[in-house]
Motif scaffolding. Structure first.
Motif, PDB file in Angstrom:
ATOM      1  N   GLY A 129       0.782  -1.220   0.000  1.00 29.73           N
ATOM      2  CA  GLY A 129       0.000   0.000   0.000  1.00 29.73           C
ATOM      3  C   GLY A 129       0.817   1.275   0.000  1.00 29.73           C
ATOM      4  N   GLU A 130       2.046   1.213   0.498  1.00 24.14           N
ATOM      5  CA  GLU A 130       2.875   2.418   0.555  1.00 24.14           C
ATOM      6  C   GLU A 130       3.244   2.935  -0.828  1.00 24.14           C
ATOM      7  OE1 GLU A 130       7.301   0.885   1.457  1.00 24.14           O
ATOM      8  OE2 GLU A 130       5.756   0.148   2.813  1.00 24.14           O
ATOM      9  N   TYR A 131       3.105   2.115  -1.872  1.00 24.67           N
ATOM     10  CA  TYR A 131       3.437   2.532  -3.232  1.00 24.67           C
ATOM     11  C   TYR A 131       2.204   2.923  -4.052  1.00 24.67           C
ATOM     12  CZ  TYR A 131       7.834   0.327  -2.060  1.00 24.67           C
ATOM     13  OH  TYR A 131       8.996  -0.012  -1.440  1.00 24.67           O
TER      14      TYR A 131
ATOM     15  N   THR B 276       6.957  11.322  -9.294  1.00 29.74           N
ATOM     16  CA  THR B 276       7.538  10.026  -9.644  1.00 29.74           C
ATOM     17  C   THR B 276       8.373  10.129 -10.913  1.00 29.74           C
ATOM     18  OG1 THR B 276       5.668   8.885  -8.612  1.00 29.74           O
ATOM     19  CG2 THR B 276       6.997   7.614 -10.136  1.00 29.74           C
TER      20      THR B 276
ATOM     21  N   ASN C  11       0.183   5.343  -4.408  1.00 34.19           N
ATOM     22  CA  ASN C  11       0.007   6.675  -4.998  1.00 34.19           C
ATOM     23  C   ASN C  11       1.085   7.033  -6.018  1.00 34.19           C
ATOM     24  OD1 ASN C  11      -2.315   7.264  -3.489  1.00 34.19           O
ATOM     25  ND2 ASN C  11      -1.064   7.786  -1.734  1.00 34.19           N
ATOM     26  N   TYR C  12       1.965   6.090  -6.333  1.00 32.71           N
ATOM     27  CA  TYR C  12       3.113   6.391  -7.194  1.00 32.71           C
ATOM     28  C   TYR C  12       3.072   5.710  -8.557  1.00 32.71           C
ATOM     29  CZ  TYR C  12       4.991   8.471  -3.027  1.00 32.71           C
ATOM     30  OH  TYR C  12       5.163   9.265  -1.922  1.00 32.71           O
TER      31      TYR C  12
END
Length: 70
Positions: free
Chosen positions: A2-4, A62, A6-7
Motif C-alpha cells: 500500500g505504501e506505493y 515520480t 500513490n506512485y
C-alpha cells in the motif's frame, strides 16, 4: 504494498507459477499477478490476474525522480 499505491497507475507482482495459490491470498486487491515460467533459454510470462488502473496522485514527482536518478 500500500505504501506505493500513490506512485503508479498499475502494480504487478511477478512470481513463479508454483507460488500462485499463495500469492492470490496475500497480494493486495487491484494488483496484478504475472507468472514466470522459464525452460532452458525461453521465458514465458502470463497474466494470472489483471491489475486494475489506479489514480497516480504523485505522477509528476515520480517521473521527476525517475529522470533525476535514471
Amino acid at each position: 504494498m500500500g505504501e506505493y499505491a500513490n506512485y503508479g497507475d498499475y502494480f504487478w507482482l511477478c512470481i513463479p507459477k508454483e507460488l500462485l495459490e499463495i500469492a492470490q491470498k496475500y497480494v493486495a486487491k487491484g494488483w496484478g499477478i504475472l507468472l514466470v515460467d522459464k525452460h532452458e533459454n525461453i521465458t514465458n510470462i502470463t497474466v494470472a490476474r489483471k491489475a486494475e488502473k489506479r489514480e497516480c496522485l504523485f505522477r509528476q514527482e515520480t517521473l521527476t525522480e525517475a529522470v533525476i536518478h535514471g
